[in-house]
Design a protein around this motif. Sequence first.
Motif, PDB file in Angstrom:
ATOM      1  N   PRO A  24     -40.001  30.303  64.898  1.00  0.00           N
ATOM      2  CA  PRO A  24     -38.659  29.859  64.502  1.00  0.00           C
ATOM      3  C   PRO A  24     -38.545  28.345  64.356  1.00  0.00           C
ATOM      4  O   PRO A  24     -37.672  27.874  63.621  1.00  0.00           O
ATOM      5  N   LEU A  25     -39.396  27.591  65.032  1.00  0.00           N
ATOM      6  CA  LEU A  25     -39.349  26.135  64.888  1.00  0.00           C
ATOM      7  C   LEU A  25     -39.797  25.730  63.496  1.00  0.00           C
ATOM      8  O   LEU A  25     -39.071  25.030  62.784  1.00  0.00           O
ATOM      9  N   ARG A  26     -40.971  26.142  63.088  1.00  0.00           N
ATOM     10  CA  ARG A  26     -41.460  25.796  61.752  1.00  0.00           C
ATOM     11  C   ARG A  26     -40.525  26.293  60.657  1.00  0.00           C
ATOM     12  O   ARG A  26     -40.336  25.638  59.639  1.00  0.00           O
ATOM     13  N   HIS A  27     -39.937  27.457  60.869  1.00  0.00           N
ATOM     14  CA  HIS A  27     -39.121  28.080  59.822  1.00  0.00           C
ATOM     15  C   HIS A  27     -37.637  27.777  59.949  1.00  0.00           C
ATOM     16  O   HIS A  27     -36.809  28.482  59.358  1.00  0.00           O
ATOM     17  N   THR A  28     -37.276  26.725  60.674  1.00  0.00           N
ATOM     18  CA  THR A  28     -35.863  26.433  60.916  1.00  0.00           C
ATOM     19  C   THR A  28     -35.064  26.254  59.630  1.00  0.00           C
ATOM     20  O   THR A  28     -33.924  26.709  59.537  1.00  0.00           O
ATOM     21  N   VAL A  29     -35.641  25.627  58.620  1.00  0.00           N
ATOM     22  CA  VAL A  29     -34.897  25.415  57.372  1.00  0.00           C
ATOM     23  C   VAL A  29     -34.688  26.739  56.636  1.00  0.00           C
ATOM     24  O   VAL A  29     -33.592  27.022  56.137  1.00  0.00           O
ATOM     25  N   LEU A  30     -35.735  27.556  56.567  1.00  0.00           N
ATOM     26  CA  LEU A  30     -35.603  28.853  55.901  1.00  0.00           C
ATOM     27  C   LEU A  30     -34.577  29.747  56.593  1.00  0.00           C
ATOM     28  O   LEU A  30     -33.697  30.325  55.940  1.00  0.00           O
ATOM     29  N   THR A  31     -34.666  29.859  57.913  1.00  0.00           N
ATOM     30  CA  THR A  31     -33.769  30.781  58.612  1.00  0.00           C
ATOM     31  C   THR A  31     -32.317  30.316  58.564  1.00  0.00           C
ATOM     32  O   THR A  31     -31.408  31.138  58.415  1.00  0.00           O
ATOM     33  N   THR A  32     -32.090  29.006  58.668  1.00  0.00           N
ATOM     34  CA  THR A  32     -30.706  28.537  58.611  1.00  0.00           C
ATOM     35  C   THR A  32     -30.145  28.636  57.198  1.00  0.00           C
ATOM     36  O   THR A  32     -28.967  28.959  57.018  1.00  0.00           O
ATOM     37  N   SER A  33     -30.977  28.380  56.200  1.00  0.00           N
ATOM     38  CA  SER A  33     -30.506  28.510  54.821  1.00  0.00           C
ATOM     39  C   SER A  33     -30.107  29.953  54.527  1.00  0.00           C
ATOM     40  O   SER A  33     -29.049  30.215  53.928  1.00  0.00           O
ATOM     41  N   VAL A  34     -30.926  30.886  54.969  1.00  0.00           N
ATOM     42  CA  VAL A  34     -30.612  32.301  54.754  1.00  0.00           C
ATOM     43  C   VAL A  34     -29.327  32.680  55.486  1.00  0.00           C
ATOM     44  O   VAL A  34     -28.445  33.352  54.928  1.00  0.00           O
ATOM     45  N   PRO A  47     -27.879  31.670  41.423  1.00  0.00           N
ATOM     46  CA  PRO A  47     -28.636  32.442  42.416  1.00  0.00           C
ATOM     47  C   PRO A  47     -29.759  31.624  43.055  1.00  0.00           C
ATOM     48  O   PRO A  47     -30.399  30.794  42.403  1.00  0.00           O
ATOM     49  N   SER A  48     -29.976  31.874  44.329  1.00  0.00           N
ATOM     50  CA  SER A  48     -31.157  31.361  45.006  1.00  0.00           C
ATOM     51  C   SER A  48     -32.262  32.410  44.895  1.00  0.00           C
ATOM     52  O   SER A  48     -31.994  33.591  44.677  1.00  0.00           O
ATOM     53  N   ARG A  49     -33.502  31.978  45.038  1.00  0.00           N
ATOM     54  CA  ARG A  49     -34.640  32.897  44.988  1.00  0.00           C
ATOM     55  C   ARG A  49     -35.342  32.887  46.340  1.00  0.00           C
ATOM     56  O   ARG A  49     -35.666  31.821  46.861  1.00  0.00           O
ATOM     57  N   PHE A  50     -35.568  34.070  46.890  1.00  0.00           N
ATOM     58  CA  PHE A  50     -36.241  34.212  48.170  1.00  0.00           C
ATOM     59  C   PHE A  50     -37.508  35.033  47.948  1.00  0.00           C
ATOM     60  O   PHE A  50     -37.448  36.134  47.387  1.00  0.00           O
ATOM     61  N   LEU A  51     -38.627  34.509  48.380  1.00  0.00           N
ATOM     62  CA  LEU A  51     -39.931  35.102  48.063  1.00  0.00           C
ATOM     63  C   LEU A  51     -40.648  35.545  49.331  1.00  0.00           C
ATOM     64  O   LEU A  51     -40.659  34.824  50.335  1.00  0.00           O
ATOM     65  N   THR A  52     -41.261  36.727  49.273  1.00  0.00           N
ATOM     66  CA  THR A  52     -42.120  37.196  50.354  1.00  0.00           C
ATOM     67  C   THR A  52     -43.496  37.541  49.802  1.00  0.00           C
ATOM     68  O   THR A  52     -43.631  38.020  48.669  1.00  0.00           O
ATOM     69  N   VAL A  53     -44.505  37.272  50.618  1.00  0.00           N
ATOM     70  CA  VAL A  53     -45.887  37.644  50.313  1.00  0.00           C
ATOM     71  C   VAL A  53     -46.261  38.785  51.252  1.00  0.00           C
ATOM     72  O   VAL A  53     -46.056  38.686  52.469  1.00  0.00           O
ATOM     73  N   HIS A  54     -46.803  39.865  50.686  1.00  0.00           N
ATOM     74  CA  HIS A  54     -47.141  41.051  51.468  1.00  0.00           C
ATOM     75  C   HIS A  54     -48.649  41.282  51.433  1.00  0.00           C
ATOM     76  O   HIS A  54     -49.281  41.189  50.377  1.00  0.00           O
ATOM     77  N   VAL A  61     -46.681  38.373  55.066  1.00  0.00           N
ATOM     78  CA  VAL A  61     -47.646  37.376  55.544  1.00  0.00           C
ATOM     79  C   VAL A  61     -47.299  35.976  55.052  1.00  0.00           C
ATOM     80  O   VAL A  61     -48.030  35.020  55.314  1.00  0.00           O
ATOM     81  N   GLY A  62     -46.181  35.843  54.339  1.00  0.00           N
ATOM     82  CA  GLY A  62     -45.769  34.529  53.848  1.00  0.00           C
ATOM     83  C   GLY A  62     -44.368  34.578  53.284  1.00  0.00           C
ATOM     84  O   GLY A  62     -43.859  35.657  52.942  1.00  0.00           O
ATOM     85  N   ALA A  63     -43.731  33.403  53.197  1.00  0.00           N
ATOM     86  CA  ALA A  63     -42.357  33.342  52.681  1.00  0.00           C
ATOM     87  C   ALA A  63     -42.078  31.973  52.094  1.00  0.00           C
ATOM     88  O   ALA A  63     -42.682  30.966  52.488  1.00  0.00           O
ATOM     89  N   ALA A  64     -41.165  31.944  51.150  1.00  0.00           N
ATOM     90  CA  ALA A  64     -40.733  30.696  50.512  1.00  0.00           C
ATOM     91  C   ALA A  64     -39.366  30.946  49.899  1.00  0.00           C
ATOM     92  O   ALA A  64     -38.909  32.094  49.802  1.00  0.00           O
ATOM     93  N   MET A  65     -38.718  29.865  49.460  1.00  0.00           N
ATOM     94  CA  MET A  65     -37.427  30.026  48.794  1.00  0.00           C
ATOM     95  C   MET A  65     -37.214  28.880  47.812  1.00  0.00           C
ATOM     96  O   MET A  65     -37.845  27.828  47.892  1.00  0.00           O
ATOM     97  N   LEU A  74     -41.299  25.853  51.263  1.00  0.00           N
ATOM     98  CA  LEU A  74     -42.350  26.769  51.685  1.00  0.00           C
ATOM     99  C   LEU A  74     -42.284  27.065  53.176  1.00  0.00           C
ATOM    100  O   LEU A  74     -42.229  26.151  53.998  1.00  0.00           O
ATOM    101  N   GLY A  75     -42.318  28.352  53.505  1.00  0.00           N
ATOM    102  CA  GLY A  75     -42.582  28.749  54.869  1.00  0.00           C
ATOM    103  C   GLY A  75     -44.082  28.880  55.032  1.00  0.00           C
ATOM    104  O   GLY A  75     -44.863  28.426  54.195  1.00  0.00           O
ATOM    105  N   ALA A  76     -44.528  29.494  56.130  1.00  0.00           N
ATOM    106  CA  ALA A  76     -45.951  29.723  56.319  1.00  0.00           C
ATOM    107  C   ALA A  76     -46.464  30.638  55.202  1.00  0.00           C
ATOM    108  O   ALA A  76     -45.814  31.629  54.847  1.00  0.00           O
ATOM    109  N   LEU A  77     -47.622  30.295  54.641  1.00  0.00           N
ATOM    110  CA  LEU A  77     -48.225  31.066  53.563  1.00  0.00           C
ATOM    111  C   LEU A  77     -49.718  31.215  53.816  1.00  0.00           C
ATOM    112  O   LEU A  77     -50.351  30.291  54.340  1.00  0.00           O
TER     113      LEU A  77
END
Length: 276
Positions: A24-34, A47-54, A61-65, A74-77
């Motif tokens: 949650p620390l690294r992803h603080t911007v992604l989680t609060t934006s969502v 529209p915003s774009r939210f991306l997941t890697v499967h 296994v990864g996320a970005a927006m 970029l979140g962890a990828l």
Amino acid sequence: MRIEITTDAAEFRSVAGAFLLRDPLRHTVLTTSVANHVTGMDAPAEPSRFLTVHGEDAAVVGAAMRASGRDVYLGALPPDGIPAVARALAEVVPESAGVEGVVADATDFAQHWCGLLGRDFQQSYRTRLHRLGALRIPDVAGAPRRALESDVALCGDWLAAMRAESGMAAGLDEAAIRRRVEAGRWWLWERDGQPVSLAAHQIPIQGWSRIGPVYTPPDARGHGYASAVTAHVAKQLRAQNLEVCLFADTDNTTANRIYRAIGFHPTHEFAHYVFE
């Protein structure tokens, strides 16, 4: 490896939430934006774009927006997934003006993006993410108070001045600031009845809240006001049993010094690149 993109923040949170909250620390911007999208704190014009890697087992296994009107974040990828993420976003938001993420990932993404679109890139700023350790409250003249409706215009002016100084991308409009003020998340430090500094905090997510923005106008600097208001907000958050983090521009030696003085320690380093 499969990539999915949605404009539905709630859908993205249901799919990627567990992955994001592993760090949650690294992803603080992604989680609060969502969270701001889902709760209506942000009301984007486009529209915003939210991306997941499967991965092969369909697990995320990864996320970005790419939030509305802003740059790719970029979140962890997985390292071998960055080229595919760049291709997928270039297809749907080729107008994106830049990217931000931990240094290695942002650099790799920018190289692939610009290779695809025949552009170049350059770094516009770097930031360090800090987390709060033992909080130290400075002794500074003045006192804190929550921002009020009557302070919204001042907060907007100060935020615009902060963006102009830092070179950071466009931020909140007046309506978005008003919603945050109404939620009680923006604070001012006053001296002799006059506001001299501000600090805000983001919506708490899974036991974390991020402080920001923090700003003191030039004619009020050098008196410890930013330290005082930041420490006050951190104290309020700690009283709610929240962990606290914030970003500081790596080139802003004053900000980095005062944050460390009140108890913050650096964790991750992020780079922001603009596409040319």
